[in-house]
Each structure stands twice: as structure tokens, then as C-alpha cells.
Design a protein around this motif. Structure first.
Motif, PDB file in Angstrom:
ATOM      1  N   CYS A 128       0.824  -1.212   0.000  1.00 37.25           N
ATOM      2  CA  CYS A 128       0.000   0.000   0.000  1.00 37.25           C
ATOM      3  C   CYS A 128       0.859   1.263   0.000  1.00 37.25           C
ATOM      4  O   CYS A 128       0.589   2.220  -0.740  1.00 37.25           O
ATOM      5  CB  CYS A 128      -0.931  -0.006   1.207  1.00 37.25           C
ATOM      6  N   LEU A 129       1.897   1.262   0.828  1.00 38.01           N
ATOM      7  CA  LEU A 129       2.777   2.433   0.876  1.00 38.01           C
ATOM      8  C   LEU A 129       3.526   2.608  -0.438  1.00 38.01           C
ATOM      9  O   LEU A 129       3.746   3.743  -0.893  1.00 38.01           O
ATOM     10  CB  LEU A 129       3.766   2.280   2.031  1.00 38.01           C
ATOM     11  N   LEU A 130       3.901   1.497  -1.060  1.00 35.74           N
ATOM     12  CA  LEU A 130       4.578   1.589  -2.356  1.00 35.74           C
ATOM     13  C   LEU A 130       3.656   2.201  -3.405  1.00 35.74           C
ATOM     14  O   LEU A 130       4.089   3.039  -4.215  1.00 35.74           O
ATOM     15  CB  LEU A 130       5.045   0.204  -2.788  1.00 35.74           C
ATOM     16  N   LEU A 131       2.390   1.822  -3.393  1.00 34.07           N
ATOM     17  CA  LEU A 131       1.446   2.374  -4.359  1.00 34.07           C
ATOM     18  C   LEU A 131       1.193   3.860  -4.119  1.00 34.07           C
ATOM     19  O   LEU A 131       1.045   4.629  -5.079  1.00 34.07           O
ATOM     20  CB  LEU A 131       0.126   1.606  -4.287  1.00 34.07           C
ATOM     21  N   THR A 132       1.143   4.269  -2.850  1.00 36.49           N
ATOM     22  CA  THR A 132       0.902   5.685  -2.561  1.00 36.49           C
ATOM     23  C   THR A 132       2.052   6.579  -3.012  1.00 36.49           C
ATOM     24  O   THR A 132       1.857   7.790  -3.189  1.00 36.49           O
ATOM     25  CB  THR A 132       0.670   5.894  -1.058  1.00 36.49           C
ATOM     26  N   TRP A 133       3.231   6.009  -3.191  1.00 33.08           N
ATOM     27  CA  TRP A 133       4.365   6.790  -3.684  1.00 33.08           C
ATOM     28  C   TRP A 133       4.620   6.577  -5.170  1.00 33.08           C
ATOM     29  O   TRP A 133       5.067   7.504  -5.864  1.00 33.08           O
ATOM     30  CB  TRP A 133       5.632   6.433  -2.903  1.00 33.08           C
ATOM     31  N   ALA A 134       4.329   5.376  -5.675  1.00 32.82           N
ATOM     32  CA  ALA A 134       4.645   5.069  -7.071  1.00 32.82           C
ATOM     33  C   ALA A 134       3.624   5.649  -8.038  1.00 32.82           C
ATOM     34  O   ALA A 134       3.999   6.182  -9.097  1.00 32.82           O
ATOM     35  CB  ALA A 134       4.739   3.555  -7.255  1.00 32.82           C
ATOM     36  N   LEU A 135       2.332   5.565  -7.711  1.00 29.16           N
ATOM     37  CA  LEU A 135       1.310   6.078  -8.627  1.00 29.16           C
ATOM     38  C   LEU A 135       1.406   7.594  -8.815  1.00 29.16           C
ATOM     39  O   LEU A 135       1.326   8.074  -9.949  1.00 29.16           O
ATOM     40  CB  LEU A 135      -0.080   5.681  -8.124  1.00 29.16           C
ATOM     41  N   PRO A 136       1.589   8.393  -7.748  1.00 25.26           N
ATOM     42  CA  PRO A 136       1.811   9.832  -7.984  1.00 25.26           C
ATOM     43  C   PRO A 136       3.070  10.117  -8.791  1.00 25.26           C
ATOM     44  O   PRO A 136       3.094  11.058  -9.584  1.00 25.26           O
ATOM     45  CB  PRO A 136       1.913  10.404  -6.566  1.00 25.26           C
ATOM     46  N   LEU A 137       4.122   9.310  -8.591  1.00 27.02           N
ATOM     47  CA  LEU A 137       5.348   9.510  -9.374  1.00 27.02           C
ATOM     48  C   LEU A 137       5.092   9.259 -10.849  1.00 27.02           C
ATOM     49  O   LEU A 137       5.584  10.001 -11.717  1.00 27.02           O
ATOM     50  CB  LEU A 137       6.439   8.582  -8.854  1.00 27.02           C
ATOM     51  N   LEU A 138       4.315   8.214 -11.159  1.00 28.27           N
ATOM     52  CA  LEU A 138       4.004   7.916 -12.554  1.00 28.27           C
ATOM     53  C   LEU A 138       3.213   9.044 -13.194  1.00 28.27           C
ATOM     54  O   LEU A 138       3.513   9.463 -14.323  1.00 28.27           O
ATOM     55  CB  LEU A 138       3.234   6.597 -12.633  1.00 28.27           C
ATOM     56  N   PHE A 139       2.238   9.560 -12.473  1.00 29.39           N
ATOM     57  CA  PHE A 139       1.431  10.640 -13.041  1.00 29.39           C
ATOM     58  C   PHE A 139       2.244  11.933 -13.141  1.00 29.39           C
ATOM     59  O   PHE A 139       2.105  12.679 -14.130  1.00 29.39           O
ATOM     60  CB  PHE A 139       0.195  10.875 -12.175  1.00 29.39           C
ATOM     61  N   ALA A 140       3.083  12.214 -12.154  1.00 31.81           N
ATOM     62  CA  ALA A 140       3.873  13.447 -12.187  1.00 31.81           C
ATOM     63  C   ALA A 140       4.904  13.437 -13.307  1.00 31.81           C
ATOM     64  O   ALA A 140       5.292  14.511 -13.800  1.00 31.81           O
ATOM     65  CB  ALA A 140       4.572  13.658 -10.847  1.00 31.81           C
ATOM     66  N   CYS A 141       5.357  12.254 -13.705  1.00 29.17           N
ATOM     67  CA  CYS A 141       6.383  12.150 -14.749  1.00 29.17           C
ATOM     68  C   CYS A 141       5.812  12.136 -16.157  1.00 29.17           C
ATOM     69  O   CYS A 141       6.587  12.031 -17.130  1.00 29.17           O
ATOM     70  CB  CYS A 141       7.223  10.893 -14.535  1.00 29.17           C
ATOM     71  N   LEU A 142       4.497  12.217 -16.315  1.00 26.24           N
ATOM     72  CA  LEU A 142       3.913  12.226 -17.656  1.00 26.24           C
ATOM     73  C   LEU A 142       4.424  13.392 -18.514  1.00 26.24           C
ATOM     74  O   LEU A 142       4.674  13.203 -19.710  1.00 26.24           O
ATOM     75  CB  LEU A 142       2.387  12.259 -17.560  1.00 26.24           C
ATOM     76  N   PRO A 143       4.582  14.614 -17.963  1.00 26.80           N
ATOM     77  CA  PRO A 143       5.181  15.675 -18.798  1.00 26.80           C
ATOM     78  C   PRO A 143       6.604  15.352 -19.242  1.00 26.80           C
ATOM     79  O   PRO A 143       7.010  15.720 -20.350  1.00 26.80           O
ATOM     80  CB  PRO A 143       5.143  16.899 -17.875  1.00 26.80           C
ATOM     81  N   VAL A 144       7.370  14.680 -18.388  1.00 28.33           N
ATOM     82  CA  VAL A 144       8.732  14.300 -18.771  1.00 28.33           C
ATOM     83  C   VAL A 144       8.709  13.272 -19.899  1.00 28.33           C
ATOM     84  O   VAL A 144       9.587  13.264 -20.775  1.00 28.33           O
ATOM     85  CB  VAL A 144       9.498  13.753 -17.550  1.00 28.33           C
ATOM     86  N   LEU A 145       7.701  12.408 -19.890  1.00 27.81           N
ATOM     87  CA  LEU A 145       7.606  11.356 -20.899  1.00 27.81           C
ATOM     88  C   LEU A 145       7.048  11.844 -22.223  1.00 27.81           C
ATOM     89  O   LEU A 145       6.932  11.052 -23.166  1.00 27.81           O
ATOM     90  CB  LEU A 145       6.731  10.213 -20.363  1.00 27.81           C
ATOM     91  N   GLY A 146       6.703  13.127 -22.322  1.00 32.53           N
ATOM     92  CA  GLY A 146       6.271  13.666 -23.609  1.00 32.53           C
ATOM     93  C   GLY A 146       4.996  14.472 -23.586  1.00 32.53           C
ATOM     94  O   GLY A 146       4.686  15.161 -24.569  1.00 32.53           O
ATOM     95  N   TRP A 147       4.223  14.412 -22.501  1.00 32.55           N
ATOM     96  CA  TRP A 147       2.972  15.165 -22.439  1.00 32.55           C
ATOM     97  C   TRP A 147       3.272  16.583 -21.960  1.00 32.55           C
ATOM     98  O   TRP A 147       3.068  16.940 -20.802  1.00 32.55           O
ATOM     99  CB  TRP A 147       1.998  14.472 -21.510  1.00 32.55           C
ATOM    100  N   ASN A 148       3.768  17.410 -22.858  1.00 31.24           N
ATOM    101  CA  ASN A 148       4.126  18.793 -22.535  1.00 31.24           C
ATOM    102  C   ASN A 148       3.986  19.645 -23.781  1.00 31.24           C
ATOM    103  O   ASN A 148       3.666  19.145 -24.868  1.00 31.24           O
ATOM    104  CB  ASN A 148       5.542  18.868 -21.963  1.00 31.24           C
ATOM    105  N   GLN A 149       4.234  20.933 -23.625  1.00 30.24           N
ATOM    106  CA  GLN A 149       4.163  21.881 -24.733  1.00 30.24           C
ATOM    107  C   GLN A 149       5.513  22.538 -24.999  1.00 30.24           C
ATOM    108  O   GLN A 149       5.579  23.656 -25.471  1.00 30.24           O
ATOM    109  CB  GLN A 149       3.114  22.962 -24.420  1.00 30.24           C
ATOM    110  N   TRP A 150       6.571  21.829 -24.704  1.00 31.49           N
ATOM    111  CA  TRP A 150       7.912  22.376 -24.883  1.00 31.49           C
ATOM    112  C   TRP A 150       8.266  22.398 -26.368  1.00 31.49           C
ATOM    113  O   TRP A 150       8.105  21.402 -27.069  1.00 31.49           O
ATOM    114  CB  TRP A 150       8.919  21.539 -24.111  1.00 31.49           C
TER     115      TRP A 150
END
Length: 339
Positions: A128-150
């Protein structure tokens, strides 16, 4: 010249608003974390969930001064710009995910006390603790993975890193539903407590037939009313400014409304800081989490009182007053409360 002056005034405004609040949040979380670690009588699952929440809140306090700066354009490079914007966003997403996990664990414990030990939240705490840290990290890294306007000639700004669709998904798909879910679970826990209070009052009235409400009934009613008032104040003081700040910031960034930069900075700082205060309020209101510090304060007060009594006795002997006097009485109210 005017642009540089505005940037300097904005920087000073951020320092005066966010830095003291960030320091208070960090120190308060360290205070509660140490109190929990030194109290070995706490339930294991609940304490681990709350420790994870406090650590996430500490990181949110560290990131608090950087959040207002995300709304100002600067000349950072590609990698440093993404790091400065994505890291604070991840810390606050992890903070809300941990807060949601704490509410869910407490909700299951109160709503289903006989079956709580069979739920996966209790049996698989590390997962449970791993999911509470991993899922926000995955969503926060979406701009790094290409979802941005750079673009090739883009400046480092909030608009270039987070597209409008990403912001709307984060705010209206995760943040606000999480806050509403926590409010729902809190009201359900109060409803369960109200039902238990009614059952206790029935038993007390059957014992004291023909008498008015006992003192215990009045104390229980007062405690329940305090819980309801506390929940309402937390939602009003902490979550309403946070949601309002999020909504106004998104509308201002997308140029849907015109708002002064200083007003936007104040809303952002106050909203983010008010949300980060919630775990501190929950931690300080739990006597088990502060038992260690109350014991330390009681021992320190008793030691200071004993030393003062010894100095007073020594002073009387030096003055030649050898008449017998009773020793200093022990301090009242220093016995440690049961954890």
C-alpha cells in the motif's frame, strides 16, 4: 528595469510568505515523527501509514517555496526546468495520496472493526505504501515522458511543462475527488461514532432509570460535537483555500481570468500551505503521537522542581534556619497519560 524590479518584488513576496510557513511545516513534522518513533505501543499498520504521510508532508513543506516560483518564467534549461516543476508537483501528489491512504485505513478500522485484519490494507502495508508513492510519481512524470508543450524556442514556464489537459486531469480527476473522498469517509466515521454513542446512552439510561442525563453522557455528547466542529473547521480553513487556489491558478494560467500576480502568489502560498497543515493538526490532536513529548516535559518539570527545592533547602541551612520543614510536595498532574 521594470521587469527586473517586478521579479525582485515577487521574489521577496514569495520569501516572506512561503519560507516561514515551510519552516514551520518541516519542524512540526519532525516533531511528530520523532514522537511516533519513540512510542512503541502504537498500532503497527496505523503508525506506518501516518509516518509515511508525515514524511510526504515534510517533502511538501520543502517544496512549498518553489510552487509560487513555478508561475514565473525564467531562463532555465530543459532538464532543470522539468526538474523544478515536476518535483514539487510530485511531492504534493504523494502527500495527497498518503493522506487519502490514512483516511481509508482509519475508515476501514472504524467501519469494519471485526474484519479489519482481513483487509489487504492491513495485511499488505508495504505494498500500500509503495502504491501511494509510485502512482503519484508515474502521473507526475507524464510531462517528462512527452505530455508537454515544450518547443525549440520555449522558455521555462508553467505553461510549457503542464498542458491544459494535464492540469484539468490532475485537479478535477485526482485532487478534488480525493478531497471529497476524504470528506465522505470522515463523515461516515462520525456517523458510526454517533451510532455507538446512541448505544452507550441507551445502556446508561437503562442503568439510571428515572434520572436525567448523566455526566458521562454529557461528556460524550460534548466530545462528539467537538469532533464535528473540528472536521468542519479543517475542511473550511484548510481545504477550501487549497481548492480555490488551484482553481484560480488554472484559470489565470489559461488566461480565462485576469488577476494580479501578487494576489495569485498569495492564493497559491496560502492554499498549498493550508493543505500541508492538515497532517500536523491530525498528529498533534492524537495523544498517542505526542505522548513521548509530554513525558519528556513532565520529567523535565519534575527535575526542575526538585532542583529548586534542593536549592531552597540549602539556602535555609546556610542562613542558619535549621527548623524542620516539610519537603517540597510532588508536582501534581505529572503522571503520564495512558497511551
Amino acid at each position: 528595469m521594470n521587469a527586473s524590479g517586478d521579479a525582485e518584488s515577487i521574489r521577496r513576496c514569495v520569501i516572506w510568505l512561503s519560507d516561514p510557513l515551510s519552516l514551520v511545516i518541516i519542524l512540526a513534522n519532525l516533531f511528530i515523527i520523532l514522537g511516533i518513533l519513540r512510542n512503541r505501543k502504537l498500532p503497527r499498520a496505523a503508525s506506518w501509514f501516518f509516518l509515511s504521510l508525515l514524511f510526504a508532508d515534510l517533502l511538501a513543506g520543502v517544496a512549498l517555496p518553489f510552487i509560487p516560483r513555478m508561475q514565473c518564467e525564467n531562463n532555465r534549461g530543459y532538464h532543470s526546468c522539468f526538474f523544478v516543476h515536476v518535483t514539487p508537483n510530485y511531492f504534493f501528489l504523494a502527500f495527497l495520496a498518503n493522506l487519502l491512504a490514512v483516511h481509508y485505513e482509519k475508515y476501514l478500522c472504524i467501519r469494519y472493526p471485526l474484519h479489519y485484519h482481513h483487509f489487504w490494507v492491513h495485511r499488505w502495508v508495504p505494498l500500500c505504501l509503495l502504491l501511494t508513492w509510485a502512482l503519484p510519481l508515474l502521473f507526475a512524470c507524464l510531462p517528462v515522458l512527452g505530455w508537454n508543450q515544450w518547443g525549440p524556442n520555449s522558455n521555462c514556464s508553467y505553461k510549457q511543462i503542464f498542458p491544459p489537459a494535464y492540469l484539468y486531469l490532475e485537479i478535477y480527476g485526482f485532487l478534488i475527488p480525493s478531497i471529497l473522498a476524504m470528506a465522505f469517509m470522515s463523515t461516515q466515521m462520525l456517523r458510526v461514532a454517533r451510532h455507538q454513542l446512541q448505544e452507550i446512552k441507551k445502556v446508561l439510561r437503562s442503568v439510571h432509570q428515572g434520572q436525567g442525563p448523566s455526566e458521562l453522557e454529557q461528556q460524550l455528547e460534548l466530545r462528539h460535537a467537538k469532533c464535528i466542529a473540528s472536521l468542519f473547521l479543517i475542511f473550511l480553513v484548510c481545504w477550501v483555500p487549497y481548492v480555490a487556489g488551484l482553481h484560480v491558478s488554472v484559470l489565470a494560467i489559461q488566461n480565462h481570468i485576469s488577476i494580479d500576480k501578487y494576489t495569485l502568489l498569495i492564493l497559491t502560498c496560502v492554499g498549498s500551505g493550508s493543505a500541508a497543515v492538515v497532517p500536523i493538526i491530525l498528529g498533534l490532536s492524537n495523544r498517542q503521537y505526542t505522548q513521548f513529548w509530554r513525558d519528556v516535559a513532565a520529567k523535565g518539570y519534575a527535575g526542575c522542581r526538585a532542583r529548586c527545592c534542593e536549592r531552597g533547602e540549602a539556602g535555609r541551612h546556610q542562613d542558619g534556619t535549621s527548623q524542620s520543614r516539610a519537603p517540597c510536595p510532588p508536582a501534581e498532574g505529572l503522571a503520564s497519560a495512558p497511551s
